[in-house]
Motif scaffolding. Structure first.
Motif, PDB file in Angstrom:
ATOM      1  N   GLN A  90      -2.159  30.698  -9.790  1.00 16.16           N
ATOM      2  CA  GLN A  90      -1.742  32.125 -10.727  1.00 16.16           C
ATOM      3  C   GLN A  90      -2.061  33.592  -9.878  1.00 16.16           C
ATOM      4  N   GLY A  91      -2.920  33.054  -8.522  1.00 19.83           N
ATOM      5  CA  GLY A  91      -2.883  34.031  -7.127  1.00 19.83           C
ATOM      6  C   GLY A  91      -3.801  34.822  -7.711  1.00 19.83           C
ATOM      7  N   ALA A  92      -5.101  34.174  -8.257  1.00 18.74           N
ATOM      8  CA  ALA A  92      -6.282  35.298  -8.154  1.00 18.74           C
ATOM      9  C   ALA A  92      -7.170  34.459  -7.512  1.00 18.74           C
ATOM     10  N   VAL A  93      -6.892  34.044  -7.038  1.00 20.09           N
ATOM     11  CA  VAL A  93      -7.981  33.074  -5.783  1.00 20.09           C
ATOM     12  C   VAL A  93      -7.034  32.257  -4.638  1.00 20.09           C
ATOM     13  N   PRO A  94      -7.055  32.870  -3.450  1.00 24.93           N
ATOM     14  CA  PRO A  94      -6.707  32.638  -2.299  1.00 24.93           C
ATOM     15  C   PRO A  94      -6.283  30.707  -2.172  1.00 24.93           C
ATOM     16  N   GLN A  95      -7.954  29.643  -2.697  1.00 27.72           N
ATOM     17  CA  GLN A  95      -7.533  28.749  -2.426  1.00 27.72           C
ATOM     18  C   GLN A  95      -8.501  27.949  -2.905  1.00 27.72           C
ATOM     19  N   ASN A  96      -8.108  26.646  -3.318  1.00 37.29           N
ATOM     20  CA  ASN A  96      -9.384  26.010  -4.059  1.00 37.29           C
ATOM     21  C   ASN A  96     -10.504  25.232  -3.595  1.00 37.29           C
ATOM     22  N   PRO A  97     -11.583  26.074  -3.782  1.00 34.78           N
ATOM     23  CA  PRO A  97     -12.540  25.915  -2.868  1.00 34.78           C
ATOM     24  C   PRO A  97     -13.682  24.431  -3.238  1.00 34.78           C
ATOM     25  N   ILE A  98     -12.682  23.607  -3.795  1.00 30.60           N
ATOM     26  CA  ILE A  98     -13.619  22.499  -4.487  1.00 30.60           C
ATOM     27  C   ILE A  98     -12.607  21.385  -4.153  1.00 30.60           C
ATOM     28  N   THR A  99     -13.447  21.036  -2.554  1.00 30.30           N
ATOM     29  CA  THR A  99     -12.449  20.623  -1.291  1.00 30.30           C
ATOM     30  C   THR A  99     -12.987  18.815  -1.008  1.00 30.30           C
ATOM     31  N   PHE A 100     -14.400  18.551  -1.673  1.00 35.06           N
ATOM     32  CA  PHE A 100     -15.070  17.371  -1.127  1.00 35.06           C
ATOM     33  C   PHE A 100     -14.789  16.338  -2.733  1.00 35.06           C
ATOM     34  N   LYS A 101     -15.110  15.324  -2.061  1.00 33.31           N
ATOM     35  CA  LYS A 101     -13.904  13.931  -3.261  1.00 33.31           C
ATOM     36  C   LYS A 101     -15.845  14.386  -3.608  1.00 33.31           C
ATOM     37  N   LYS A 102     -15.148  13.610  -5.123  1.00 33.19           N
ATOM     38  CA  LYS A 102     -16.271  12.883  -6.017  1.00 33.19           C
ATOM     39  C   LYS A 102     -17.047  12.103  -4.792  1.00 33.19           C
ATOM     40  N   ARG A 103     -18.282  11.561  -5.785  1.00 36.20           N
ATOM     41  CA  ARG A 103     -19.533  10.875  -5.063  1.00 36.20           C
ATOM     42  C   ARG A 103     -19.456   9.726  -5.913  1.00 36.20           C
ATOM     43  N   LYS A 104     -19.689   7.997  -5.518  1.00 35.76           N
ATOM     44  CA  LYS A 104     -19.441   6.954  -6.094  1.00 35.76           C
ATOM     45  C   LYS A 104     -20.687   6.501  -6.816  1.00 35.76           C
ATOM     46  N   THR A 105     -20.417   5.938  -8.211  1.00 37.18           N
ATOM     47  CA  THR A 105     -21.465   6.282  -9.282  1.00 37.18           C
ATOM     48  C   THR A 105     -21.504   4.486  -9.731  1.00 37.18           C
ATOM     49  N   GLU A 106     -22.808   4.205  -9.672  1.00 37.79           N
ATOM     50  CA  GLU A 106     -23.287   2.963  -9.905  1.00 37.79           C
ATOM     51  C   GLU A 106     -22.440   2.262 -11.329  1.00 37.79           C
ATOM     52  N   SER A 107     -22.614   1.426 -12.019  1.00 35.76           N
ATOM     53  CA  SER A 107     -21.984   1.583 -13.001  1.00 35.76           C
ATOM     54  C   SER A 107     -23.930   1.655 -14.099  1.00 35.76           C
ATOM     55  N   LYS A 108     -23.590   2.265 -15.177  1.00 31.35           N
ATOM     56  CA  LYS A 108     -24.122   2.728 -15.668  1.00 31.35           C
ATOM     57  C   LYS A 108     -24.152   1.206 -17.283  1.00 31.35           C
ATOM     58  N   MET A 109     -23.914   0.894 -16.934  1.00 31.79           N
ATOM     59  CA  MET A 109     -24.352  -0.253 -17.733  1.00 31.79           C
ATOM     60  C   MET A 109     -25.883  -0.798 -18.299  1.00 31.79           C
ATOM     61  N   ARG A 110     -26.108  -1.210 -19.041  1.00 28.78           N
ATOM     62  CA  ARG A 110     -27.327  -1.515 -18.668  1.00 28.78           C
ATOM     63  C   ARG A 110     -27.574  -3.023 -20.258  1.00 28.78           C
ATOM     64  N   ALA A 111     -29.129  -2.935 -20.390  1.00 28.23           N
ATOM     65  CA  ALA A 111     -28.818  -3.768 -21.824  1.00 28.23           C
ATOM     66  C   ALA A 111     -30.298  -3.825 -22.553  1.00 28.23           C
ATOM     67  N   VAL A 112     -30.324  -2.726 -23.381  1.00 32.62           N
ATOM     68  CA  VAL A 112     -31.448  -2.074 -23.391  1.00 32.62           C
ATOM     69  C   VAL A 112     -31.482  -3.165 -24.789  1.00 32.62           C
ATOM     70  N   PRO A 113     -33.351  -3.128 -24.640  1.00 31.34           N
ATOM     71  CA  PRO A 113     -33.603  -4.379 -25.022  1.00 31.34           C
ATOM     72  C   PRO A 113     -33.957  -4.421 -26.374  1.00 31.34           C
TER      73      PRO A 113
END
Length: 304
Positions: A90-113
């Motif tokens: 839309q021409g509202a900002v000169p560029q996207n400041p979010i240029t960094f990559k997403k972080r690697k996540t570990e599996s959230k799966m776990r066995a709740v007792p």
């Protein structure tokens, strides 16, 4: 003839956000995702204007430099990056400041007792509407593996309690493919009770709504489980319940292809992650309970 100068009024980020969300709706974006945009974007822009580019860049550094869990970091990044892409178009900002990559996540799966899950089911006060709703939502999730967003979007007509089943329409299913899930008699019993106390004016309210008959947000359900977690002394998230269904179903002998259909996975890739975890559990249990542990090393040498 004097020159005509066209003056274009610059919009605020809130006005751009309204247009952005309207465009998302036209493209079929789910209401739960729209609500997520409404949650994350205003919190980032609070006190800022689009003209303050230096302030925006500084806020980005602050917003993502704190000690964030990878999942939280990635969620913030995804929603803000999409909105900034729109602002650039839309021409509202000169560029996207979010240029960094997403972080690697570990599996959230776990066995709740199991004992933790049993204690959790005893916590809601079923004499109140909120407690009855929470208890029934716990049962539904542990019974079907339904995702939080899907469960909170269900309407009374999506349930066929006589047939003991619930249909998740494509419009609210994560994969956009409808699926019908079987229900246990216990879950059906408590759904009957929950539906019987609905106010007569709650025509379009979801089954798992607030005590005012308004849609309950996913963040609210997360907060409720955080409060329960404090009482349990064990952290439980909405997706822990989803994972618990899958893990215990496999442990109890459910066919992996049946589980795939129930969870709505488009292929076996995700389902196999649950299968791999149950195999790890099997290995650990074997190491603890192998007869060789009882016989001992000396006895083994005599036998051999």
């Amino acid at each position: 003839m004097p020159r005509v100068i066209k003056i274009v009024k610059s919009l605020t980020w809130r006005e751009y956000l309204a247009r952005f969300l309207a465009e998302k709706r036209l493209n079929g974006c789910r209401e739960t995702t729209i609500n997520d945009y409404r949650y994350y974007i205003p919190r980032f822009f609070e006190g800022l204007t689009l003209e303050d580019w230096e302030g925006i860049q500084k806020r980005v550094n602050e917003y993502f430099s704190s000690d964030l869990a990878p999942a939280t970091f990635n969620i913030r990044r995804a929603y803000l990056k999409a909105f900034f892409n729109y602002l650039v178009q839309q021409g509202a900002v000169p560029q996207n400041p979010i240029t960094f990559k997403k972080r690697k996540t570990e599996s959230k799966m776990r066995a709740v007792p199991p004992e933790i899950l049993q204690k959790l089911l005893r916590l809601p006060d079923k004499n109140t509407f909120a407690g009855l709703r929470n208890y029934t939502l716990l049962l539904l999730t542990l019974d079907t593996g339904i995702r939080p967003k899907e469960a909170l979007s269900l309407l009374p007509e999506h349930f066929n309690l006589e047939a003991r089943e619930v249909t998740i329409p494509g419009g609210i299913a994560k994969t956009k493919a409808p699926r019908t899930l079987p229900l246990s008699s216990l879950t059906v019993q408590w759904l009957h009770r929950l539906l019987s106390v609905r106010h007569s004016a709650w025509h379009n309210a979801p089954v798992f709504c607030t005590w005012e008959g308004k849609p309950m947000q996913r963040n609210s359900w997360t907060k409720i489980l955080q409060d329960y977690s404090k009482k349990l002394g064990y952290r439980i998230t909405p997706y822990d319940l989803h994972h618990a269904f899958a893990l215990y179903s496999l442990r109890n002998g459910m066919n992996v292809f049946v589980l795939q259909r129930i969870l709505g996975h488009t292929d076996l890739t995700m389902t196999k992650r649950y299968l791999a975890l149950t195999q790890e559990d099997l290995q650990k249990e074997h190491e603890k309970s192998s007869p060789l542990n009882v016989l001992g090393a000396k006895r083994i040498r005599k036998i051999s």
